[in-house]
Design an enzyme around this catalytic site. Structure first.
Site, PDB file in Angstrom:
ATOM      1  N   TYR A 132      -6.103  24.577   9.778  1.00 14.02           N
ATOM      2  CA  TYR A 132      -4.699  24.743  10.195  1.00 14.02           C
ATOM      3  C   TYR A 132      -4.705  25.505  11.514  1.00 14.02           C
ATOM      4  O   TYR A 132      -5.075  26.663  11.553  1.00 14.02           O
ATOM      5  CB  TYR A 132      -3.960  25.478   9.076  1.00 14.02           C
ATOM      6  CG  TYR A 132      -2.479  25.758   9.266  1.00 14.02           C
ATOM      7  CD1 TYR A 132      -1.795  25.410  10.430  1.00 14.02           C
ATOM      8  CD2 TYR A 132      -1.765  26.390   8.251  1.00 14.02           C
ATOM      9  CE1 TYR A 132      -0.448  25.683  10.575  1.00 14.02           C
ATOM     10  CE2 TYR A 132      -0.411  26.675   8.388  1.00 14.02           C
ATOM     11  CZ  TYR A 132       0.245  26.320   9.540  1.00 14.02           C
ATOM     12  OH  TYR A 132       1.579  26.609   9.674  1.00 14.02           O
ATOM     13  N   LYS A 160      -4.348  20.375  10.122  1.00 12.82           N
ATOM     14  CA  LYS A 160      -2.937  20.422  10.493  1.00 12.82           C
ATOM     15  C   LYS A 160      -2.861  20.992  11.898  1.00 12.82           C
ATOM     16  O   LYS A 160      -3.312  22.108  12.132  1.00 12.82           O
ATOM     17  CB  LYS A 160      -2.129  21.302   9.538  1.00 12.82           C
ATOM     18  CG  LYS A 160      -0.672  21.377   9.989  1.00 12.82           C
ATOM     19  CD  LYS A 160       0.168  22.396   9.260  1.00 12.82           C
ATOM     20  CE  LYS A 160       1.613  22.204   9.750  1.00 12.82           C
ATOM     21  NZ  LYS A 160       2.361  23.408   9.965  1.00 12.82           N
TER      22      LYS A 160
END
Length: 293
Positions: A132, A160
């Site tokens: 992330y 992400k």
């Protein structure tokens, strides 16, 4: 394979700043009804304001409410690998679809340090781990070459990207093309359709809290091959994003725009956003313009 939208779900609070689990469950039901998957304890879920125990209970409540109907990803990332591991193991036991690990924040990391951090967490759990990246908030950035190295780990399933830079997103998408099974989820709300068209597995969007049906509609239109409808919905989503985010810190504004639609979500824990009448009036104008009020 059809692409998926995840909403980075808000965490709802009571007046005294304790978590309102009933209101949070209601938000889960609203997103499931719209057709979106859930990410909890992320940036839009005020994760930095939640205690260790609260994150675990929040995940239990969300997973229970979802009841297997959609996927649930939860963020375990903390500055220290030690606590990240504790959270990841707890989420592994609860049973989620994926564990996101935001890059450490406050601590400046080398790329080698990031590789060790993510690998250690991925080694410790059976649930697929998602990198992330949100460098504007953490001051640490996962270089595309680092993502490529980590993609070789058997339990790192994707990334992400909340960096907002299209060239970085393109570089991550190239990793996904080179490494079958490595998934890229885009974070920037204005790039949802573009990223789907360029090989992303889906998106993880904060703005979907305030506009769940429009987000779900971009995905369903894209998945059914109706690009004109997907473009129409993306244009609505982008316009709303541009107007709302011009007012300040995006997660706080998403929360406030949702609060003005449904006061049960509560405010954010301080000091995230001290609401002002003036700002609320501007947000209301935007909501009215987009037929959300």
């Amino acid at each position: 394979m059809s692409k998926k939208a995840f909403v980075a779900l808000v965490t709802c609070f009571n007046e005294d700043e304790t978590i309102n689990y009933d209101a949070t469950r209601a938000q889960v039901r609203r997103q499931v009804a719209a057709g979106n998957n859930i990410m909890c304890a992320g940036t839009n879920g005020d994760f930095t304001a939640l205690t260790h125990e609260e994150k675990i209970r929040l995940t239990e409540e969300v997973v229970d409410e979802v009841g297997g109907r959609v996927d649930v990803i939860v963020n375990a990332g903390m500055p220290a690998t030690f606590e990240t591991l504790q959270l990841a193991r707890a989420f592994d036991r609860i049973g989620v679809s994926g564990i996101a690990v935001i890059t450490p924040f406050f601590i400046a990391c080398t790329q080698d340090g990031l590789i060790r951090h993510f690998s250690t967490v991925a080694d410790a759990v059976e649930t697929p781990v998602y990198l992330y990246d949100i460098p504007s908030r953490t001051q640490n950035h996962i270089e595309p070459e680092t993502a490529l190295k980590l993609s070789a780990h058997g339990n790192i399933a994707g990334i992400k990207d909340s960096g907002g830079a299209q060239d970085t997103l393109e570089a991550y998408l190239q990793v996904a093309r080179d490494v079958p099974g490595f998934e890229v989820y885009s974070g920037p709300d204005h790039l949802v359709l573009w990223s789907l068209q360029n090989g992303a597995a889906g998106c993880i969007s904060g703005l979907g809290n305030a506009m769940p049906e429009v987000l779900a509609g971009i995905l369903s239109a894209f998945n059914s091959g109706n690009i004109a409808e997907a473009e129409r919905r993306q244009a609505i989503y982008t316009a709303f994003r541009t107007e709302l985010y011009a007012l300040g810190f995006p997660p706080a504004l998403v929360k406030r725009s949702l609060y003005l639609q449904d006061p049960s979500v509560g405010a954010s824990r301080q000091p995230a956003l001290l609401p002002s009448e003036e700002q609320d009036a501007k947000i209301r104008e935007i909501l009215v313009r987009h037929r959300l009020l």
